[in-house]
Design a protein around this motif. Structure first.
Motif, PDB file in Angstrom:
ATOM      1  N   GLU A 147      94.632  33.852  37.320  1.00  0.00           N
ATOM      2  CA  GLU A 147      93.904  33.244  38.425  1.00  0.00           C
ATOM      3  C   GLU A 147      94.129  31.734  38.381  1.00  0.00           C
ATOM      4  OE1 GLU A 147      89.346  33.062  40.197  1.00  0.00           O
ATOM      5  OE2 GLU A 147      89.722  33.447  38.100  1.00  0.00           O
ATOM      6  N   GLN A 148      93.710  31.046  39.425  1.00  0.00           N
ATOM      7  CA  GLN A 148      93.802  29.586  39.425  1.00  0.00           C
ATOM      8  C   GLN A 148      92.916  28.971  38.329  1.00  0.00           C
ATOM      9  OE1 GLN A 148      92.660  29.447  43.693  1.00  0.00           O
ATOM     10  NE2 GLN A 148      94.187  27.823  43.800  1.00  0.00           N
TER      11      GLN A 148
ATOM     12  N   ARG B  89      90.214  26.533  37.488  1.00  0.00           N
ATOM     13  CA  ARG B  89      89.186  26.018  38.389  1.00  0.00           C
ATOM     14  C   ARG B  89      88.223  25.048  37.716  1.00  0.00           C
ATOM     15  NH1 ARG B  89      89.223  28.607  43.190  1.00  0.00           N
ATOM     16  NH2 ARG B  89      90.238  30.650  43.310  1.00  0.00           N
TER      17      ARG B  89
ATOM     18  N   TYR C 104      96.522  26.117  50.989  1.00  0.00           N
ATOM     19  CA  TYR C 104      96.976  27.505  51.046  1.00  0.00           C
ATOM     20  C   TYR C 104      96.982  28.078  52.453  1.00  0.00           C
ATOM     21  CZ  TYR C 104      97.088  27.670  46.020  1.00  0.00           C
ATOM     22  OH  TYR C 104      97.410  27.421  44.717  1.00  0.00           O
TER      23      TYR C 104
ATOM     24  N   THR D 127      97.096  18.869  39.154  1.00  0.00           N
ATOM     25  CA  THR D 127      97.233  20.309  39.372  1.00  0.00           C
ATOM     26  C   THR D 127      97.684  20.939  38.066  1.00  0.00           C
ATOM     27  OG1 THR D 127      97.889  19.957  41.678  1.00  0.00           O
ATOM     28  CG2 THR D 127      98.360  22.105  40.744  1.00  0.00           C
TER      29      THR D 127
ATOM     30  N   LEU E 107     100.500  30.348  39.651  1.00  0.00           N
ATOM     31  CA  LEU E 107      99.739  30.003  40.851  1.00  0.00           C
ATOM     32  C   LEU E 107      99.171  28.603  40.656  1.00  0.00           C
ATOM     33  CD1 LEU E 107      98.649  31.246  43.542  1.00  0.00           C
ATOM     34  CD2 LEU E 107      96.576  31.798  42.284  1.00  0.00           C
TER      35      LEU E 107
ATOM     36  N   SER F 108      96.723  25.535  40.579  1.00  0.00           N
ATOM     37  CA  SER F 108      95.271  25.469  40.548  1.00  0.00           C
ATOM     38  C   SER F 108      94.753  24.787  41.806  1.00  0.00           C
ATOM     39  CB  SER F 108      94.811  24.672  39.321  1.00  0.00           C
ATOM     40  OG  SER F 108      95.112  23.291  39.493  1.00  0.00           O
TER      41      SER F 108
ATOM     42  N   ASP G 159      90.151  25.672  48.769  1.00  0.00           N
ATOM     43  CA  ASP G 159      91.473  25.213  48.392  1.00  0.00           C
ATOM     44  C   ASP G 159      91.474  23.993  47.489  1.00  0.00           C
ATOM     45  OD1 ASP G 159      92.545  26.028  51.679  1.00  0.00           O
ATOM     46  OD2 ASP G 159      92.871  27.159  49.844  1.00  0.00           O
TER      47      ASP G 159
END
Length: 363
Positions: free
Chosen positions: A242-243, A245, A283, A318, A334, A336, A358
């Motif tokens: 997953e991103q 976060r 995104y 990022t 992916l 972040s 986003d």
């Protein structure tokens, strides 16, 4: 469904196509406009599927459009009907665990997928043409050049599983887990009970004409189809992280929380990129053919922290979380959410819901 059947569905789909493609005569651009429309109009539900009587999926294109949500089959059938009613030959593609659409553009059958990709995104080949399913069958990683977008991290997942606890054991980990690489949806092992042969893609062309379908409650989808089969290279379906976060400062270090993965023992490496200005995309506004690449100055880290002095110069941060899929010899990652270094606090932030938008400017 009843409301949709009160309309002349063929006439409405032709009016809709004319509005979407107004001023455009190039079939490729017409397809891209229709694709973007469907990407914006349909929410790919993480578990729900619009249903009608007798345990049948909603097959009427206008009913699907009015509902505005569905899974891949709902959206793919809408696109096939929209194209077919307007003189663009189209057919349905059924993979191991994904349904998509295929449309004939300038004598090439190309992929039209409004579920996997953000609005405006369509996979392309190296020449810049829309990607054909034959090309993807022989080089499945061509699909991974675009970011898959299905939202398995929606804030309502936990509420859904509380309401239907019996669903947790068979599908809970897939709902909570990161999205697959795009190739995974046409690959193997994911939801093995699908009963479909790994690497085998079925092409379904509806029988009859739009006028025939207009008299059918299910718009012709139950009247049969010409079926052809295409053998594709099956790829592993390991899910990407997953991103990232959550980030925070701890003394002389920048730290971040490990993103969710299906397998918590899975090795992850991190790539940190900084920019002087915010990244030029989000995104939901990537340019067509957009890639995951985030330009900027890079630092590499194998841990979940880095010395602040080792960060490249730049205010906007990022973090890429990457896993190696050795059988594919490919890194899946992916980007972040984007962080403003000036706003990152010296406190570890509490976990946020999976779906938070986003961009954030603080932990």
């Amino acid at each position: 469904c009843r409301q949709a059947r009160t309309l002349d569905r063929v006439a409405e789909l032709r009016r809709l196509f004319a509005r979407i493609t107004a001023g455009v005569n190039d079939p490729r651009e017409q397809v891209l406009r229709c694709l973007t429309f469907a990407q914006r109009q349909f929410y790919h539900h993480f578990a729900g599927q619009p249903m009608q009587r007798h345990n049948l999926s909603v097959l009427d294109p206008l009913a699907g459009l009015l509902l505005g949500f569905g899974r891949c089959g709902t959206v793919a059938r809408f696109l096939v009907d929209l194209f077919e009613c307007n003189g663009l030959p189209a057919r349905l593609l059924l993979g191991a665990c994904h349904t998509s659409a295929e449309v004939l553009v300038n004598d090439r059958w190309v992929l039209a997928d409004a579920s996997l990709y953000p609005p405006g995104i369509a996979p392309q080949n190296d020449a810049g043409d829309l990607l054909s399913i034959d090309e993807a069958a022989h080089d499945p990683h061509a699909l991974d050049r675009c970011p898959s977008y299905i939202n398995y991290h929606h804030e309502y997942i936990e509420a859904f599983l509380r309401q239907y606890p019996e669903a947790d054991a068979p599908i809970g980990k897939y709902l909570r887990a990161p999205v697959l690489p795009s190739t995974g949806f046409f690959g193997r092992e994911f939801f093995e009970r699908s009963g479909r042969t790994p690497g085998l893609i079925e092409r379904h062309r509806k029988m009859g004409t739009p006028e025939d379908w207009n008299r059918d409650d299910n718009f012709g989808w139950l009247s049969g189809a010409d079926v052809a089969k295409l053998q594709a290279l099956a790829t592993p379906t390991i899910q990407r992280p997953e991103q990232v976060r959550r980030v925070w400062r701890s003394g002389d270090k920048l730290c971040w929380a490990r993103p969710y993965t299906c397998d918590p023992t899975q090795a992850i490496r991190y790539r940190i990129i900084t920019r002087q200005t915010p990244r030029a995309w989000s995104y939901d506004q990537l340019p067509n053919g957009g890639r995951f690449e985030v330009e900027g100055k890079r630092a590499f880290s194998s841990r979940e922290s880095i010395l602040l002095k080792d960060l490249p110069e730049g205010q906007w941060l990022t973090i890429m979380a990457e896993i190696d899929e050795p059988r594919a010899s490919n890194w899946f990652y992916l980007p972040s959410v984007e962080f403003d270094l000036a706003q990152i606090e010296s406190v570890m932030p509490v976990p946020a819901p999976h779906w938070t938008g986003d961009r954030v400017t603080s932990g």
